[in-house]
Design an enzyme around this catalytic site. Structure first.
Site, PDB file in Angstrom:
ATOM      1  CE  LYS A 180      27.705  30.810  97.269  1.00  0.00           C
ATOM      2  NZ  LYS A 180      27.185  32.103  96.773  1.00  0.00           N
TER       3      LYS A 180
ATOM      4  CG  PHE B 166      30.840  29.408  89.858  1.00  0.00           C
ATOM      5  CD1 PHE B 166      30.673  30.242  88.765  1.00  0.00           C
ATOM      6  CD2 PHE B 166      30.495  29.883  91.110  1.00  0.00           C
ATOM      7  CE1 PHE B 166      30.167  31.530  88.913  1.00  0.00           C
ATOM      8  CE2 PHE B 166      29.976  31.169  91.276  1.00  0.00           C
ATOM      9  CZ  PHE B 166      29.818  31.989  90.162  1.00  0.00           C
TER      10      PHE B 166
ATOM     11  CG  ASP C 134      35.433  27.647  96.477  1.00  0.00           C
ATOM     12  OD1 ASP C 134      34.617  27.797  97.416  1.00  0.00           O
ATOM     13  OD2 ASP C 134      35.375  28.309  95.425  1.00  0.00           O
TER      14      ASP C 134
END
Length: 411
Positions: A266, A152, A237
């Site tokens: 984030k 994801f 990531d």
């Protein structure tokens, strides 16, 4: 916990009906838990009805430092009164210090600032393709990137082109070519898929959305060695796993691996503003030329001011240590539930994926029942509940959440 009748889950369903009426003008791309939040402090949030909830999702790690952290709020307030946006057509006095500090934290040379995590991934795709053509000599238009099953990395059209999650991918084609999916954790499959057109291997060191999947300890070191052997870039990531979540600054640190590019987001914005970045060395990020990539808001003064304060907070190692020590307590308590409504627990630091026994209920049903007991968590892939509290959480708050989960499993 079927949510259809009286009792806690039934009450939650009624609250959800009220939320649907309030949010009738919203596109239905989310199915949130039936709670409407109005304020937050530390690891706790308060709903519009005045009830407090322990936040064990932390906005998918975006709120690593808790809600309304005074240092981050002060940095944002100070910058709000000065200047918030200049565009990259002009320099601003916060961007240079932010980039310098973040590069030092990651032990790299350069920072490419963006806004969202998906933008960081998209930016990295462009960078590694350019590197492949300009440095490696891959024929024009033939660059390929290897990715992992269960990945994801975001929801843009290019990113969903290499997703194997039907809910993210179906009906959004035609899809962008240039990607090959191999099983996560399988180095032999990576080796077999790699050829002279391969410019990068893009991986999550720990797969978050897939259910906090931790690969074998030798996987990332083997990926690093393979990339070195075949002149391929390793792109990590760390948008969810980075910046203290796993008990280290980066999840890659847990196995002593340094990628060519870090993708961050984030938590980099402190839960206040969207901030993301691609971080790497001159020989990779240096392939970009003026005018080839950009963002009006990327690197804006407000984002840079908050991001700089985030980096300064991480420099002491305090938050990494908290995640490591409190994570041991969290995982110890969760592992004790295996066989009593839980079939497996995975994770690192203050991050856990908990597989619920289907005889107990679905992950969604467990989260609804936790909500009624004052704990916010999120399900994924049907049977898994994710827990990722802010790194400011206290030991007794962890016990509160796990006690609630244990009580739910018994009902």
């Amino acid at each position: 916990m079927n949510g259809n009748g009286p009792g806690p889950a039934g009450n939650a369903a009624l609250a959800g009906d009220a939320a649907l009426v309030r949010n009738a003008a919203l596109a239905r791309n989310y199915a949130p838990l039936p709670v409407t939040l109005a304020s937050g402090q530390g690891a706790w949030v308060t709903g519009v009805e005045g009830r407090r909830y322990l936040d064990f999702l932390a906005a998918y790690s975006a709120v690593n430092f808790g809600h309304s952290h005074p240092r981050l709020v002060a940095a944002a307030k100070e910058q709000l009164e000065r200047i918030t946006l200049t565009s990259r057509a002009f320099d601003n006095d916060r961007l240079g210090p932010f980039a310098t500090a973040l590069a030092a934290l990651a032990r790299k040379d350069l920072v490419l600032p963006m806004n969202t995590g998906a933008e960081a991934v998209e930016s990295a795709i462009k960078v590694v393709r350019a590197w492949g053509y300009r440095r490696k000599g891959v024929p024009a238009g033939q660059a390929t990137i290897l990715v992992a099953s269960g990945n994801f990395h975001g929801r843009t059209t290019t990113i969903v082109s290499f997703s194997d999650d039907a809910s993210a991918r179906d009906d959004f084609g035609p899809y962008t070519p240039g990607f090959r999916i191999v099983p996560y954790g399988d180095v032999a499959a990576l080796r077999d898929a790699l050829d002279d057109t391969t410019v990068a291997i893009l991986l999550e060191p720990i797969q978050g959305e897939a259910g906090v999947i931790v690969p074998p300890a030798d996987y990332l070191p083997a990926v690093r060695a393979l990339c070195d052997e075949r002149n391929v870039l390793f792109v990590a990531d760390e948008i969810q796993s980075g910046l203290g979540r796993t008990g280290s600054t980066f999840a890659c640190d847990l196995v002593g691996v340094v990628p060519d590019l870090y993708l961050l987001g984030k938590a980099l914005g402190g839960g206040i503003v969207p901030v993301s970045a691609v971080v790497g060395d001159e020989d990779v990020l240096g392939v970009l030329r003026p005018g080839e990539h950009g963002s009006t808001f990327g690197g804006n003064p407000l984002a840079a001011a908050v991001g700089l304060e985030v980096v300064r907070m991480l420099e002491s190692g305090e938050y990494q240590e908290r995640a490591r020590e409190l994570g041991e307590h969290l995982h110890g308590r969760l592992h004790a539930l295996v066989g009593s409504g839980v079939t497996a627990v995975r994770g690192a630091g203050l991050w856990a994926g908990i597989d619920i026994d289907p005889s107990v209920g679905t992950g969604r049903q467990v989260c609804l029942a936790l909500l009624e007991r004052g704990v916010l968590a999120k399900d994924t892939h049907g049977s898994t509940v994710r827990m990722a509290p802010p790194l400011v959480v206290e030991r007794d708050e962890i016990d509160f959440a796990v006690d609630a989960l244990e009580a739910v499993l018994r009902t």
